[in-house]
Every structure is written in C-alpha cells, then in structure tokens.
Design a protein around this motif. Structure first.
Motif, PDB file in Angstrom:
ATOM      1  N   ASN A   1       0.859  -1.191   0.000  1.00 59.33           N
ATOM      2  CA  ASN A   1       0.000   0.000   0.000  1.00 59.33           C
ATOM      3  C   ASN A   1       0.892   1.237   0.000  1.00 59.33           C
ATOM      4  O   ASN A   1       1.514   1.551   1.015  1.00 59.33           O
ATOM      5  CB  ASN A   1      -0.913  -0.004   1.227  1.00 59.33           C
ATOM      6  N   PRO A   2       0.990   1.951  -1.131  1.00 55.37           N
ATOM      7  CA  PRO A   2       1.968   3.046  -1.245  1.00 55.37           C
ATOM      8  C   PRO A   2       1.808   4.150  -0.200  1.00 55.37           C
ATOM      9  O   PRO A   2       2.787   4.785   0.183  1.00 55.37           O
ATOM     10  CB  PRO A   2       1.718   3.583  -2.661  1.00 55.37           C
ATOM     11  N   GLY A   3       0.593   4.366   0.274  1.00 50.69           N
ATOM     12  CA  GLY A   3       0.379   5.453   1.231  1.00 50.69           C
ATOM     13  C   GLY A   3       0.482   5.041   2.680  1.00 50.69           C
ATOM     14  O   GLY A   3       0.231   5.850   3.581  1.00 50.69           O
ATOM     15  N   PHE A   4       0.897   3.801   2.945  1.00 48.01           N
ATOM     16  CA  PHE A   4       0.895   3.300   4.323  1.00 48.01           C
ATOM     17  C   PHE A   4       1.779   4.127   5.249  1.00 48.01           C
ATOM     18  O   PHE A   4       2.881   4.537   4.894  1.00 48.01           O
ATOM     19  CB  PHE A   4       1.377   1.848   4.364  1.00 48.01           C
ATOM     20  N   ARG A   5       1.272   4.338   6.455  1.00 51.10           N
ATOM     21  CA  ARG A   5       2.088   4.966   7.502  1.00 51.10           C
ATOM     22  C   ARG A   5       1.642   4.453   8.857  1.00 51.10           C
ATOM     23  O   ARG A   5       0.453   4.315   9.121  1.00 51.10           O
ATOM     24  CB  ARG A   5       1.981   6.489   7.483  1.00 51.10           C
ATOM     25  N   GLU A   6       2.618   4.181   9.709  1.00 50.64           N
ATOM     26  CA  GLU A   6       2.371   3.859  11.109  1.00 50.64           C
ATOM     27  C   GLU A   6       2.453   5.141  11.926  1.00 50.64           C
ATOM     28  O   GLU A   6       3.417   5.905  11.850  1.00 50.64           O
ATOM     29  CB  GLU A   6       3.400   2.851  11.628  1.00 50.64           C
ATOM     30  N   TYR A   7       1.391   5.407  12.696  1.00 50.28           N
ATOM     31  CA  TYR A   7       1.367   6.511  13.653  1.00 50.28           C
ATOM     32  C   TYR A   7       1.508   5.896  15.042  1.00 50.28           C
ATOM     33  O   TYR A   7       0.531   5.384  15.607  1.00 50.28           O
ATOM     34  CB  TYR A   7       0.059   7.292  13.546  1.00 50.28           C
ATOM     35  N   PHE A   8       2.712   5.926  15.584  1.00 47.18           N
ATOM     36  CA  PHE A   8       2.954   5.287  16.876  1.00 47.18           C
ATOM     37  C   PHE A   8       2.114   5.952  17.956  1.00 47.18           C
ATOM     38  O   PHE A   8       2.070   7.183  18.065  1.00 47.18           O
ATOM     39  CB  PHE A   8       4.433   5.378  17.247  1.00 47.18           C
ATOM     40  N   ALA A   9       1.456   5.128  18.774  1.00 46.79           N
ATOM     41  CA  ALA A   9       0.612   5.634  19.858  1.00 46.79           C
ATOM     42  C   ALA A   9       1.487   6.208  20.966  1.00 46.79           C
ATOM     43  O   ALA A   9       2.042   5.473  21.793  1.00 46.79           O
ATOM     44  CB  ALA A   9      -0.277   4.514  20.390  1.00 46.79           C
ATOM     45  N   VAL A  10       1.611   7.526  20.990  1.00 51.46           N
ATOM     46  CA  VAL A  10       2.526   8.203  21.918  1.00 51.46           C
ATOM     47  C   VAL A  10       2.218   7.835  23.360  1.00 51.46           C
ATOM     48  O   VAL A  10       3.124   7.702  24.190  1.00 51.46           O
ATOM     49  CB  VAL A  10       2.469   9.733  21.702  1.00 51.46           C
ATOM     50  N   LYS A  11       0.937   7.645  23.686  1.00 50.51           N
ATOM     51  CA  LYS A  11       0.569   7.335  25.067  1.00 50.51           C
ATOM     52  C   LYS A  11       1.257   6.077  25.589  1.00 50.51           C
ATOM     53  O   LYS A  11       1.448   5.928  26.787  1.00 50.51           O
ATOM     54  CB  LYS A  11      -0.943   7.176  25.187  1.00 50.51           C
ATOM     55  N   ALA A  12       1.633   5.184  24.679  1.00 54.55           N
ATOM     56  CA  ALA A  12       2.261   3.930  25.101  1.00 54.55           C
ATOM     57  C   ALA A  12       3.652   4.149  25.677  1.00 54.55           C
ATOM     58  O   ALA A  12       4.032   3.519  26.669  1.00 54.55           O
ATOM     59  CB  ALA A  12       2.334   2.956  23.925  1.00 54.55           C
ATOM     60  N   THR A  13       4.420   5.033  25.043  1.00 55.60           N
ATOM     61  CA  THR A  13       5.797   5.306  25.484  1.00 55.60           C
ATOM     62  C   THR A  13       6.154   6.737  25.087  1.00 55.60           C
ATOM     63  O   THR A  13       6.819   6.972  24.074  1.00 55.60           O
ATOM     64  CB  THR A  13       6.799   4.321  24.845  1.00 55.60           C
ATOM     65  N   PRO A  14       5.732   7.715  25.865  1.00 52.98           N
ATOM     66  CA  PRO A  14       5.954   9.120  25.504  1.00 52.98           C
ATOM     67  C   PRO A  14       7.353   9.606  25.881  1.00 52.98           C
ATOM     68  O   PRO A  14       7.526  10.513  26.697  1.00 52.98           O
ATOM     69  CB  PRO A  14       4.870   9.851  26.299  1.00 52.98           C
ATOM     70  N   THR A  15       8.346   8.993  25.272  1.00 57.59           N
ATOM     71  CA  THR A  15       9.740   9.276  25.583  1.00 57.59           C
ATOM     72  C   THR A  15      10.422   9.789  24.327  1.00 57.59           C
ATOM     73  O   THR A  15      10.427   9.093  23.306  1.00 57.59           O
ATOM     74  CB  THR A  15      10.442   8.004  26.091  1.00 57.59           C
ATOM     75  N   PRO A  16      10.999  10.992  24.350  1.00 64.69           N
ATOM     76  CA  PRO A  16      11.541  11.583  23.126  1.00 64.69           C
ATOM     77  C   PRO A  16      12.503  10.684  22.361  1.00 64.69           C
ATOM     78  O   PRO A  16      12.420  10.592  21.136  1.00 64.69           O
ATOM     79  CB  PRO A  16      12.242  12.851  23.635  1.00 64.69           C
ATOM     80  N   ALA A  17      13.415  10.013  23.045  1.00 68.28           N
ATOM     81  CA  ALA A  17      14.382   9.172  22.341  1.00 68.28           C
ATOM     82  C   ALA A  17      13.686   8.064  21.559  1.00 68.28           C
ATOM     83  O   ALA A  17      14.116   7.700  20.449  1.00 68.28           O
ATOM     84  CB  ALA A  17      15.381   8.567  23.330  1.00 68.28           C
ATOM     85  N   ILE A  18      12.596   7.530  22.105  1.00 68.37           N
ATOM     86  CA  ILE A  18      11.842   6.474  21.420  1.00 68.37           C
ATOM     87  C   ILE A  18      11.092   7.049  20.231  1.00 68.37           C
ATOM     88  O   ILE A  18      11.078   6.464  19.133  1.00 68.37           O
ATOM     89  CB  ILE A  18      10.876   5.775  22.392  1.00 68.37           C
ATOM     90  N   LEU A  19      10.455   8.203  20.419  1.00 66.45           N
ATOM     91  CA  LEU A  19       9.702   8.813  19.322  1.00 66.45           C
ATOM     92  C   LEU A  19      10.625   9.197  18.170  1.00 66.45           C
ATOM     93  O   LEU A  19      10.278   9.015  16.992  1.00 66.45           O
ATOM     94  CB  LEU A  19       8.946  10.045  19.825  1.00 66.45           C
ATOM     95  N   LYS A  20      11.813   9.703  18.495  1.00 70.40           N
ATOM     96  CA  LYS A  20      12.777  10.069  17.447  1.00 70.40           C
ATOM     97  C   LYS A  20      13.284   8.832  16.721  1.00 70.40           C
ATOM     98  O   LYS A  20      13.448   8.843  15.491  1.00 70.40           O
ATOM     99  CB  LYS A  20      13.936  10.852  18.061  1.00 70.40           C
TER     100      LYS A  20
END
Length: 418
Positions: free
Chosen positions: A44-63
């Motif tokens: 699916n060319p438009g696929f994107r995962e939006y990580f659920a920030v509430k699960a691990t709201p840690t900048p190093a992980i989000l980056k």
C-alpha cells in the motif's frame, strides 16, 4: 520461554552506574520490528504507522521511530507538544482525542496534524475553535454491539464490546458528519475505528479492515465524499505469557491486502492509503523493568519484596495483567519456589506476580520484568510519594544511554504551593 535482551553481565555493569529500578529499551528490536511492519504493508503506497505516543511518551523512542518512518498518534495537548519537539509535524501527526478542548484543536490545526473527530458534536466544536476547517479530516466510527472474531487457526477467540466504549460515532452520525464537513470545505476524508485490544490473532486486522472497507464504499456512495485513507488503529497484541503465540505481521498485512483487493479495488478505491496506530505491538516486547530483590517475608505465603512498585508498572495492579519474570543469571535454574513478587505501596494489589513459580531468589538478585516497553513507564504515578524511575536505551552497539533520569524529591515537591 522468554529470554531477556540483556544479559546478567550487562545488567551488572548497567546497575553499577544506574540504580534500580529502571526501564530499559532495546533499540535493535524496536528498529527491526518497525521494519517488519513497514514491509508487511509495503503493497500500500500510502501506508504509515502513527505510533501511539501514550504507550511510550519518551523523546528518544519517538525520534528513533521517526527515523524508521513512523509518525505520532497524539491524544492530548502535551502529546502534541512532545511530537513537535521531536521534529514530528504536519500530517506525520494523527490527533485522535475525545472530550477535546479548543486549545487542543487549535494546536493540532497549527501543527497541520490530521484531526480525528471522536463525536458528531465535535464538528461544530472544531469549527468554533479554529479559523479554518482543515481540508483533510478523519472521523472515528463505533459499530456498537459486540465484536466477535470466530475461532482462529491459532486457537484463540477475540471478543470485545464496542457498544460499551465511549469512543466514536454511530453509522448514522458518521454519515452526517461527513456531509456537514464537506459543506464546510473538507475535501479528503478518513475513517478510523478500534474494536478490540491486544488481540493474539492474525485475523483481527483483516476482519476490522473488511468492516471499514465496506463502510468506506457505502459512505462514498451515500455522501459523495472522497475517502483518501482508512486508519486501522491499534489492537494488534503481543504474547505476555510464554505459551501464547506471536502475531505474524506479514500474514496480517497479507490478510488486509486480500480484503482491500476484494472490496476497495473493485469499487474504484484502489488508491486509499492505510494507516495504523500501534503502541503495544511496536514497543512492549522491547522494554524491561529491572528491579532488585531487597526483602523477603514468610507468613501465609512467601513474599519477595523488590525496589520497584506499581508506580513503575501499573498493569498487574490495575488489570491483573501477567508479566513474565526472569531472575537474571538463573535462567536455567529450576523454577521450584512459589512467590508473590511485591512492591512497597500501601495497597495489597501492588504485586508483580502472585503464586509464581520461579528459581530461588536471593537478596540482591536482579529481576527482569518482561514486556514493559508500552504502557509501562508511561502509566507511572506518585502514590505514597514514590518517584518515577529512569529510562535507559540499549543501543545496537551495546552501549547504554540515559534517556530519562529518575525523579528526585525536588521534582515531587516542585508543583506544591506551601
């Protein structure tokens, strides 16, 4: 059998520098898992995962996840701020909130996030909060009733009760929302739904996809709007117990593809992008809570007291959830002792394990509590004046980085007014 991603030798070196308790995350595992997910939906060319920030709201992980192509699924003002500070902006942010405030709508609009409306009344609330309604918007659907997935080849049945959930719109409401939003100038629409939590079945996502794909065709025909994306949200789970099967993300992606080609493609909707909002699946297995045995007690049962508590990992106390425990360095020892592993809160549910068969635990032993990478540190709190623990990242080269320091008493007192 669950094997920690850190050895006893590594933990001995780490704990010499960083006192327990702490959460530690596995960079290599996180990156590999993100790439597996991306590969599963590469069709699916438009696929994107939006990580659920509430699960691990840690900048190093989000980056780290952003480097792997993931966006952020935010649900509050501060999560939006966190995403922005991590360099995630625009349509890399999905804002899925409920009981949403005007300030939250305004910041989401300012950042260019895709706004996911939870309720029909929020159409007018959004219009009143922002200068211009965005041209791309999403609405959350709740089909009501009970969602049941028949017995699967893995031997597990999935059942949840959307009718009791506070989220989403009815079928009639989402059609009304689309019609009203189109009249306000919205040009691209998305559909979102979440029907079951922590499913251990390769059939859940395809079943959800079929529901949403059929709804998308119906709404397109009924309202005339352009549906450009469908968000399958979360719900793909992880095996907390050693005997449980792992989900096969490649099989899940293929199952969704079959539904897509069966329903959307023949309807002339073969350009619809797919999004996911996975938190637990992305992070849970790649985090451990490391704690040390500090006390033992024998009354009617055998208790091992550790220096972590429910403030560091709420799930066992809140849900009775199982988290596997490894006694570091005793992986091959017989599990011939029955313990309750407990923290020090003034609450009897402050137990990481009840009647758990484990190797003999000596004072000073390090215990690895598995699968805490999602909804672990993020659900921490300060009851009994407990201070939230540090977070560490185990890099691919074996080095360890402090990515969130432990709280201090000064932090605890900082918000008080005397």
């Amino acid at each position: 059998m669950k094997t920690p991603f850190v050895t006893k030798a590594q933990l001995d070196a780490i704990t010499a520098r960083y006192p327990t308790p702490f959460h530690i995350y596995d960079e290599a595992g996180i990156r590999e898992n993100a790439r597996r997910l991306k590969a599963a939906f590469a069709w699916n060319p438009g696929f994107r995962e939006y990580f659920a920030v509430k699960a691990t709201p840690t900048p190093a992980i989000l980056k780290l996840l952003h480097e792997e192509g993931c966006g952020c699924d935010c649900s509050s003002l501060t999560e939006l701020m966190l995403a922005r500070r991590c360099g995630v902006t625009g349509e890399e942010i999905m804002f899925s909130s409920n009981n949403t405030s005007d300030d939250e709508f305004r910041l989401a609009r300012e950042l260019g996030a895709i706004i996911n409306l939870d309720d029909l009344t929020l159409v007018d609330a959004l219009a009143g909060a922002v200068d211009h309604i965005p041209e791309k918007i999403c609405c959350r659907f709740n089909p009501g009733g009970v969602f049941t997935l028949a017995q699967t080849r893995e031997g597990f049945q999935v059942m949840d009760n959307p009718g009791d959930a506070k989220y989403g719109m009815t079928r009639a409401q989402i059609a009304q929302a689309f019609t009203r939003l189109a009249a306000m100038g919205v040009r691209e629409f998305g559909i979102h739904a979440f029907l079951a939590s922590n499913t251990l079945s390769n059939e859940y996502y395809p079943a959800l996809a079929r529901i949403l794909f059929r709804l998308a065709v119906e709404l397109r025909d009924e309202t005339g709007v352009q549906i450009s994306f469908i968000n399958l949200s979360g719900g793909v789970g992880v095996p907390y117990r050693p005997e449980q099967p792992e989900n096969n993300i490649a099989a899940i992606g293929q199952g969704v593809r079959e539904a897509y080609e069966e329903i959307l493609t023949p309807a002339g909707m073969g350009d619809v992008a797919l999004y996911t909002e996975l938190g637990r699946f992305m992070l849970a297995p790649y985090g451990h809570l490391i704690t040390r045995a500090v006390r033992k007690k024998h009354i009617y049962k055998e208790y091992i007291g550790v220096d972590a508590c429910a403030c560091d990992l709420m799930r066992p106390a809140m849900y009775g959830a199982y988290h596997h425990i490894t006694v570091s360095g005793k992986e091959d020892a017989p599990c011939d002792h029955k313990y309750d592993v407990v923290g020090s809160l003034c609450e009897n549910n402050d137990k990481f394990a009840v009647d758990r068969m484990l190797p003999k635990i000596d004072m000073g032993d390090l215990l690895v509590i598995h699968d805490t990478g999602a909804h672990g540190h993020s659900m921490g709190y300060n009851y009994n004046g407990k201070l939230r623990s540090a977070e560490l990242l185990l890099h691919q080269d074996g080095s360890v980085e402090l990515i969130r320091r432990a709280e201090t008493p000064d932090d605890y007192f900082a918000t008080l007014v005397w």
